[in-house]
Design a protein around this motif. Structure first.
Motif, short mmCIF file in Angstrom:
data_model
loop_
_atom_site.label_atom_id
_atom_site.label_comp_id
_atom_site.label_asym_id
_atom_site.label_seq_id
_atom_site.Cartn_x
_atom_site.Cartn_y
_atom_site.Cartn_z
N ASN A 73 1.41 -1.23 0.03
CA ASN A 73 0.28 -0.32 -0.17
C ASN A 73 1.12 1.30 -0.10
O ASN A 73 0.11 2.09 -0.46
CB ASN A 73 -1.63 -0.06 1.51
N ILE A 74 2.52 1.35 0.92
CA ILE A 74 3.05 2.35 0.76
C ILE A 74 3.50 2.60 -0.88
O ILE A 74 3.00 3.59 -1.25
CB ILE A 74 4.50 2.32 1.74
N LEU A 75 3.95 1.43 -1.43
CA LEU A 75 4.91 1.22 -2.44
C LEU A 75 3.01 1.95 -3.27
O LEU A 75 3.65 3.02 -4.11
CB LEU A 75 4.81 -0.01 -3.10
N ARG A 76 2.19 1.23 -4.08
CA ARG A 76 0.49 1.79 -4.73
C ARG A 76 0.76 3.75 -4.45
O ARG A 76 0.93 3.46 -5.30
CB ARG A 76 -0.32 1.18 -4.60
N THR A 77 1.32 4.10 -3.01
CA THR A 77 0.81 5.37 -3.00
C THR A 77 1.55 5.87 -2.99
O THR A 77 1.75 6.79 -3.86
CB THR A 77 0.16 5.70 -1.40
N ALA A 78 3.56 5.68 -2.95
CA ALA A 78 4.05 6.31 -3.95
C ALA A 78 3.57 6.77 -4.82
O ALA A 78 4.27 8.22 -5.48
CB ALA A 78 5.44 6.03 -3.05
N VAL A 79 3.65 5.81 -5.95
CA VAL A 79 3.69 5.95 -6.91
C VAL A 79 2.48 6.57 -7.87
O VAL A 79 2.83 6.95 -9.02
CB VAL A 79 3.47 4.26 -7.83
N ALA A 80 0.96 6.31 -7.03
CA ALA A 80 0.61 7.90 -7.58
C ALA A 80 1.03 9.30 -6.93
O ALA A 80 0.50 9.75 -7.62
CB ALA A 80 -0.75 7.68 -6.74
N ARG A 81 1.26 8.86 -5.66
CA ARG A 81 1.95 10.91 -5.61
C ARG A 81 3.23 11.11 -6.80
O ARG A 81 2.56 12.67 -7.17
CB ARG A 81 2.46 10.92 -4.70
N PHE A 82 3.40 9.71 -7.16
CA PHE A 82 4.57 10.65 -8.01
C PHE A 82 4.45 11.20 -9.15
O PHE A 82 4.39 11.92 -9.69
CB PHE A 82 5.54 9.08 -8.26
N ASP A 83 3.06 10.62 -9.81
CA ASP A 83 2.77 10.62 -11.23
C ASP A 83 1.64 12.14 -11.15
O ASP A 83 1.69 12.74 -11.84
CB ASP A 83 1.38 9.58 -11.04
#
Length: 294
Positions: A247-257
């Protein structure tokens, strides 16, 4: 060894024992990055030959050299910077090797006792700082703790491996850029120059932060990494720790995009800066997909 170091070592062993033998389901991370680019440099074979020769010079035959060769740093560099020239690819990969070796020397009981000896570790770090600043042709006015110490031959050899990296950066970079070496490595490899107002934009800071989070979350092969810490936080439920990390990884990808989209929209009127920014954003994404595939 002082009591504080003994306590930290015991805690590490306790966590390892708690994790030993447990089974978890690790999902496929690739779907999180399916819209992100990935590639491998056509210079891989030439780089691998050069890297193997460098490792042979840096370390004697043994476990440490074998570990680094097995890690295939040439593949790592070729996927992180797939479109760099061979010269720049070599320098960037050498920097990666230097960081890996330096980190192992600093905190890996498997290869060094520095992590268990604070005075020697401080001496190693202080000597490294002085040598790196010299290689980057930086002044020595910045205060840091000088410690007189006699380093081992291996420790001196590791520090000296920064010399070709430093000389290459001095040749290509300004003084201000060398002061920001770690952030500037992508600039060096890609030959990109972004203006100050872009560099200082909060969205740029977000891109750096999320890239670091993504890469750190992927690196879960050590006891000090995220999953063992989450394991403790989740009352020794390993699957819950892994799910939380995803979940941390998925959220980080979304914030990056989101940050990338916002920053590109903000400077869209400047085509030259936009082109360089796109290259930088792609370089961050290459780094993340490269780390996953490597």
């Amino acid at each position: 060894m002082d009591k504080s170091n003994t306590g930290k070592l015991n805690e590490r062993f306790e966590i390892v024992e708690l994790l030993r033998g447990q089974h978890i389901e690790i999902p496929n991370f690739h779907h999180l990055f399916e819209q992100w680019p990935e590639a491998t440099s056509v210079q891989l074979d030439a780089l691998r030959t050069d890297v193997d020769s460098t490792l042979d010079k840096l370390f004697p035959p043994g476990q440490r050299r074998s570990k680094l060769k097995a890690a295939d740093p040439a593949l790592f560099g070729s996927m992180w910077w797939p479109y760099a020239s061979l010269e720049r690819l070599c320098i960037a990969t050498y920097l990666s090797i230097w960081l890996f070796a330096w980190d192992d020397e600093s905190d890996s009981p498997e290869f060094s006792e520095l992590s268990l000896n604070l005075p020697e570790a401080q001496a190693f770090r202080a000597t490294t700082v002085e040598r790196v600043r010299t290689c980057l042709a930086l002044d020595h006015n910045t205060p840091y703790q000088r410690i007189d110490a006699t380093l081992t031959e291996a420790q001196n050899s590791i520090i000296e491996q920064f010399v070709p990296v430093g000389h290459a950066l001095v040749k290509h970079y300004t003084l201000d850029q060398r002061h920001a070496l770690m952030q500037e490595i992508d600039w060096y490899v890609l030959d990109v120059r972004l203006p100050e107002h872009v560099m200082l934009n909060p969205a740029m800071r977000r891109l750096w932060d999320e890239t670091n989070i993504i890469i750190s979350t992927q690196a879960q092969n050590q006891v000090d990494s995220l999953i063992p810490l989450l394991y403790i936080a989740h009352n020794q439920n390993l699957q819950a720790a892994v799910d939380d990390a995803i979940n941390i990884l998925r959220t980080a990808v979304a914030r990056f995009d989101f940050a990338a989209k916002s920053l590109l929209e903000e400077i869209a009127s400047d085509r030259v800066v936009t082109a360089d920014l796109v290259r930088f954003i792609d370089s961050c994404r290459y780094a993340c997909t490269a780390n996953l595939n490597w």
